[in-house]
Motif scaffolding. Structure first.
Motif, mmCIF file in Angstrom:
data_model
loop_
_atom_site.group_PDB
_atom_site.id
_atom_site.type_symbol
_atom_site.label_atom_id
_atom_site.label_comp_id
_atom_site.label_asym_id
_atom_site.label_seq_id
_atom_site.Cartn_x
_atom_site.Cartn_y
_atom_site.Cartn_z
ATOM 1 N N HIS A 93 0.832 -1.233 0.000
ATOM 2 C CA HIS A 93 0.000 0.000 0.000
ATOM 3 C C HIS A 93 0.856 1.268 0.000
ATOM 4 O O HIS A 93 1.971 1.280 0.519
ATOM 5 C CB HIS A 93 -0.935 -0.008 1.218
ATOM 6 N N GLU A 138 -4.894 0.848 2.802
ATOM 7 C CA GLU A 138 -4.693 -0.317 3.682
ATOM 8 C C GLU A 138 -4.872 0.137 5.127
ATOM 9 O O GLU A 138 -5.443 -0.561 5.957
ATOM 10 C CB GLU A 138 -3.267 -0.853 3.454
ATOM 11 N N HIS A 203 6.980 -6.660 3.115
ATOM 12 C CA HIS A 203 6.587 -5.602 4.062
ATOM 13 C C HIS A 203 7.590 -5.553 5.207
ATOM 14 O O HIS A 203 8.180 -6.573 5.568
ATOM 15 C CB HIS A 203 5.190 -5.911 4.615
ATOM 16 N N GLY A 372 -1.734 -5.822 10.549
ATOM 17 C CA GLY A 372 -2.643 -6.212 9.472
ATOM 18 C C GLY A 372 -2.025 -5.870 8.128
ATOM 19 O O GLY A 372 -1.146 -5.012 8.052
ATOM 20 N N HIS A 373 -2.459 -6.566 7.104
ATOM 21 C CA HIS A 373 -1.930 -6.304 5.754
ATOM 22 C C HIS A 373 -3.003 -6.593 4.703
ATOM 23 O O HIS A 373 -4.007 -7.251 5.000
ATOM 24 C CB HIS A 373 -0.717 -7.203 5.488
ATOM 25 N N ASP A 374 -2.724 -6.155 3.486
ATOM 26 C CA ASP A 374 -3.702 -6.378 2.413
ATOM 27 C C ASP A 374 -3.911 -7.852 2.122
ATOM 28 O O ASP A 374 -4.915 -8.231 1.523
ATOM 29 C CB ASP A 374 -3.243 -5.626 1.152
#
Ligand code: HGY
Ligand code: MN
Ligand code: MN
Ligand code: MN
Length: 425
Positions: A93, A138, A203, A372-374
């Motif tokens: 993101h 995101e 990430h 959290g992540h996409d």
């Protein structure tokens, strides 16, 4: 017409330096003069999306912006194979939190683009299509929903979210239209599950594990269970100087009691990696000599299992109801988002472990993501996997967030190696 890659084969260090220059270029696109804040569907989002689109085109991807504001850079299969009708999605993101670090999200998009550059410069022909995705929402900071743009790509976007409003009362639908997006076309922007080979995201770890282990990269096993809630307490405004304490219906004191109980409940759940955060509070009317009448605050709860998270939310809600009775205030608890544990696919984690292991010359460490992540949306399309990159002291959502040039170069090499591994499957 194939575009000759802007650059040839680079060394890992050179790739890292290129990544640093791109990180720096994005980091000055902000709503604030002296901080990095880039929220969904803002002029800053558009400016960053245009920059990323240009990089994608220069890397040989054909870029477009989808109806949700996501920049998608596509490359067709360069070889035939059993997966030639599939596409490997690589993304992260480009939106940020308020006063953010410059690597959260942005690094994953940049690593994806640089990996495509190196695949082409090294003449690696993939037997499947590849798309790099730069998601615009995101973090879920502007609107009280999150993972919006990846939910559209995954075909799981709840159109009710179009009517949620930001702090200025602008709805997601209005903002999307003003941005040049199209609420009516969101559904057709979804990838079709059979056409997706998988979703990979690089990430920063946003935690201390890799740094403590002295390793630049790690393989993510799963993303923690997560929910976001809005708690509202209505009491009664009154004169700060004349209402005796025992006669007050002070909404803020009620909120304070609930917040302290949130912390106590979370501390009890350490073995389930339970964490709970109150990050945003609004106090009305907000004058120092008026007893607060109306308080709203956010609640973010996460845990390694859905059961542990749900039990904690249940306990917090029960306690809030008791406060309601004892203090004669009205307490409301609204769930804005709920995502169960998202488990990474063995097929992808195996390829990532091979790629990371080959690049760092030692077996890859596996770890869970508390952030959290996409991938929590993209898991709906099938397999998803993540590569974590070491970040200094695990600091994130903070301007002191930092990743070394060498680790950024190694992350690109590991993604290239992982993609090659998938090409051999
Ligand atoms: O909140 C999170 O975990 C992510 O950074 N949006
Ligand atoms: Mn992130
Ligand atoms: Mn984040
Ligand atoms: Mn994320």
């Amino acid at each position: 017409m194939t575009i000759v890659p802007a650059i040839g084969r680079l060394t890992t260090r050179q790739i890292g330096e290129r990544a640093q220059a791109m990180i720096d270029a994005l980091s000055v696109i902000s709503a604030d003069e002296d901080a990095l804040t880039r929220l969904y569907l803002t002029p800053e989002h558009r400016h960053a999306a245009e920059m990323v689109s240009g990089w994608m085109e220069a890397a040989g991807l054909s870029a477009r912006m989808d109806a949700a504001g996501t920049v998608r850079g596509a490359m067709p299969p360069a070889a035939t194979g059993r997966n030639s009708n599939k596409v490997l999605l690589i993304g992260s993101h480009i939106d940020t939190v308020i006063d953010a670090g410059r690597f959260d999200g942005n690094l994953g998009v940049i690593v994806g683009i640089l990996a495509v550059e190196q695949l082409r410069a090294r003449g690696i022909a993939l037997p499947f299509g590849l798309e790099v995705l730069a998601f615009g929402d995101e973090e879920g900071v502007r609107f009280p929903v999150t993972l919006t743009s990846s939910a559209v790509a995954a075909g799981v976007f709840d159109t009710k979210a179009l009517d949620v409003a930001d702090e200025k009362g602008v709805t997601l639908r209005e903002a999307l239209i003003a941005f040049g997006g199209d609420p009516e076309r969101l559904r057709q922007e979804a990838y079709q599950r059979p056409a997706v080979l998988g979703y990979l995201e690089v990430h920063i770890e946003q935690g201390p594990v890799l740094e403590r282990a002295g390793e630049p990269l790690g393989v993510v096993t799963a993303i923690a269970s997560q929910s976001r809630h809005r708690i509202r307490i209505r009491g009664e405004a009154g004169h700060a100087g004349t209402v005796p304490m025992e006669m007050r219906h002070d909404a803020l004191m009620a909120a304070a009691e609930i917040m302290l109980m949130v912390e106590a409940i979370a501390r009890k759940g350490k073995k389930h990696a339970l964490v709970a955060t109150v990050g945003h509070v609004e106090v009305m009317p907000g004058a120092s000599n008026v007893i607060p009448a109306d308080v709203r605050f956010s609640l973010d709860v996460r845990a390694a299992t859905d059961e542990a998270r749900k039990a904690a939310v249940e306990e917090i809600t029960l306690f809030a109801r008791k406060i309601d009775k004892r203090r004669h205030v009205v307490v409301g608890v609204e769930t804005m988002m709920e995502k169960g544990v998202a488990t990474c696919a063995p097929r992808l984690t195996k390829a990532i472990a091979a790629g990371v292991g080959a690049v760092q010359g030692k077996p890859a460490r596996s770890l869970m993501s508390g952030a959290g992540h996409d991938g929590q949306s993209m898991v709906q399309l099938g397999d998803f996997g993540m590569i974590f990159v070491r970040c200094r002291a695990g600091i994130s959502h903070n301007p002191n967030e930092w990743v070394s040039i060498d680790d950024m170069g190694v992350a690109v090499e590991a993604l290239v190696a992982t993609i090659e591994e998938l090409g051999r499957q």
